[in-house]
Design an enzyme around this catalytic site. Structure first.
Site, PDB file in Angstrom:
ATOM      1  N   ASP A   7       0.848  -1.200   0.000  1.00 14.08           N
ATOM      2  CA  ASP A   7       0.000   0.000   0.000  1.00 14.08           C
ATOM      3  C   ASP A   7       0.879   1.244   0.000  1.00 14.08           C
ATOM      4  OD1 ASP A   7      -2.358   1.393   0.027  1.00 14.08           O
ATOM      5  OD2 ASP A   7      -2.544   1.397   2.210  1.00 14.08           O
TER       6      ASP A   7
ATOM      7  N   HIS B  67       5.397   2.615  -7.881  1.00 10.43           N
ATOM      8  CA  HIS B  67       5.335   1.158  -8.018  1.00 10.43           C
ATOM      9  C   HIS B  67       6.726   0.585  -8.274  1.00 10.43           C
ATOM     10  CE1 HIS B  67       1.094   1.105  -7.671  1.00 10.43           C
ATOM     11  NE2 HIS B  67       0.857   1.762  -8.788  1.00 10.43           N
TER      12      HIS B  67
ATOM     13  N   LEU C 270      12.996 -19.811   2.518  1.00  8.72           N
ATOM     14  CA  LEU C 270      11.908 -18.829   2.704  1.00  8.72           C
ATOM     15  C   LEU C 270      10.867 -19.078   1.623  1.00  8.72           C
ATOM     16  CD1 LEU C 270      10.705 -16.043   3.740  1.00  8.72           C
ATOM     17  CD2 LEU C 270      12.107 -14.968   1.976  1.00  8.72           C
TER      18      LEU C 270
HETATM   19  C1  FPP Z   1       0.088  -0.618  -3.421  1.00 11.98           C
HETATM   20  O1  FPP Z   1       0.167   0.735  -3.605  1.00 11.98           O
HETATM   21  C2  FPP Z   1       0.616  -1.367  -4.539  1.00 11.98           C
HETATM   22  C3  FPP Z   1      -0.111  -2.118  -5.389  1.00 11.98           C
HETATM   23  C4  FPP Z   1      -1.572  -2.254  -5.251  1.00 11.98           C
HETATM   24  C5  FPP Z   1       0.501  -2.862  -6.508  1.00 11.98           C
HETATM   25  C6  FPP Z   1       1.825  -3.511  -6.196  1.00 11.98           C
HETATM   26  C7  FPP Z   1       2.214  -4.473  -7.254  1.00 11.98           C
HETATM   27  C8  FPP Z   1       3.309  -4.400  -8.007  1.00 11.98           C
HETATM   28  C9  FPP Z   1       4.342  -3.340  -7.836  1.00 11.98           C
HETATM   29  C10 FPP Z   1       3.501  -5.432  -9.063  1.00 11.98           C
HETATM   30  C11 FPP Z   1       4.661  -6.312  -8.799  1.00 11.98           C
HETATM   31  C12 FPP Z   1       4.573  -6.954  -7.482  1.00 11.98           C
HETATM   32  C13 FPP Z   1       5.542  -7.699  -6.912  1.00 11.98           C
HETATM   33  C14 FPP Z   1       5.372  -8.151  -5.517  1.00 11.98           C
HETATM   34  C15 FPP Z   1       6.771  -8.098  -7.605  1.00 11.98           C
HETATM   35  P1  FPP Z   1      -1.076   1.601  -4.071  1.00 11.98           P
HETATM   36  O2  FPP Z   1      -1.029   1.763  -5.542  1.00 11.98           O
HETATM   37  O3  FPP Z   1      -2.337   1.008  -3.526  1.00 11.98           O
HETATM   38  O4  FPP Z   1      -0.749   2.955  -3.406  1.00 11.98           O
HETATM   39  P2  FPP Z   1      -1.772   4.076  -2.938  1.00 11.98           P
HETATM   40  O5  FPP Z   1      -2.431   3.541  -1.707  1.00 11.98           O
HETATM   41  O6  FPP Z   1      -0.897   5.223  -2.658  1.00 11.98           O
HETATM   42  O7  FPP Z   1      -2.729   4.314  -4.055  1.00 11.98           O
END
Ligand code: FPP
Length: 165
Positions: free
Chosen positions: A12, A29, A122
């Site tokens: 998040d 991201h 892990l």
């Molecule tokens: C949370 O921040 C992040 C996500 C919902 C997406 C995360 C996924 C990736 C980066 C893809 C690859 C994943 C891995 C584990 C290799 P948000 O966008 O909800 O942030 P916000 O709350 O500020 O909107």
């Protein structure tokens, strides 16, 4: 054994961080991937056995197409780039959630799961396309399927048990 056996993290704040520091959600991201790497390293160091990363929920499909495309690009990039190293480090990658993605991504997910399936330092559970609603539906579907199997077994058992004299 570390009494802290399993750590689960709901990813998040990437987007907000990106907007604040780099003027783009996607930059957040990208930075999030580096954080994931740090967390994996720290988990090994702390002898944690299971790390669950809630990365992409069913709700996340409501995001702009461009952002979704970038997230999946990052996921593929991350897996392709890191798989050999993770394997060498004895890390098992396990994908949880409803694996309904493109053929290419599904193949990649299967590949990383298979390649690392015997590793035991892990276990990283990557939650993709996860959601409580879909989990409940899938569990009920499984229960119905199992019940059907049990009923079929009972049906055939009565013939097997019947004594023909
Ligand atoms: C949370 O921040 C992040 C996500 C919902 C997406 C995360 C996924 C990736 C980066 C893809 C690859 C994943 C891995 C584990 C290799 P948000 O966008 O909800 O942030 P916000 O709350 O500020 O909107």
């Amino acid at each position: 054994m570390n009494p802290l056996n399993h750590v689960a993290i709901i990813m998040d704040g990437n987007g907000r961080w990106g907007l604040k520091h780099k003027n783009s959600r996607n930059a957040g991201h990208k930075a999030g991937i580096n954080t994931v790497e740090k967390i994996i390293k720290a988990s090994i160091k702390k002898k944690i056995k299971y790390l669950t990363l809630y990365a992409f929920s069913t709700e996340n499909w409501k995001r702009p197409k461009k952002e979704i495309k970038y997230l999946f690009y990052l996921l593929e990039y991350f897996l392709n780039k890191r798989i050999e190293e993770f394997h060498k480090q004895n890390i098992r990658l396990n994908v949880i959630g409803d694996k309904k993605f493109s053929k290419k991504l599904n193949q990649l997910l299967k590949f990383v799961e298979l390649k690392t399936s015997q590793n035991n330092k892990l276990q990283v559970n990557l939650a993709l396309n996860y959601g409580s609603k879909s989990e409940i539906i899938n569990t009920i579907k499984k229960m119905i399927k199992n019940k059907k199997k049990i009923n079929e077994k009972k049906f055939f058992q009565q013939f097997i048990n019947k004594k023909y004299t």
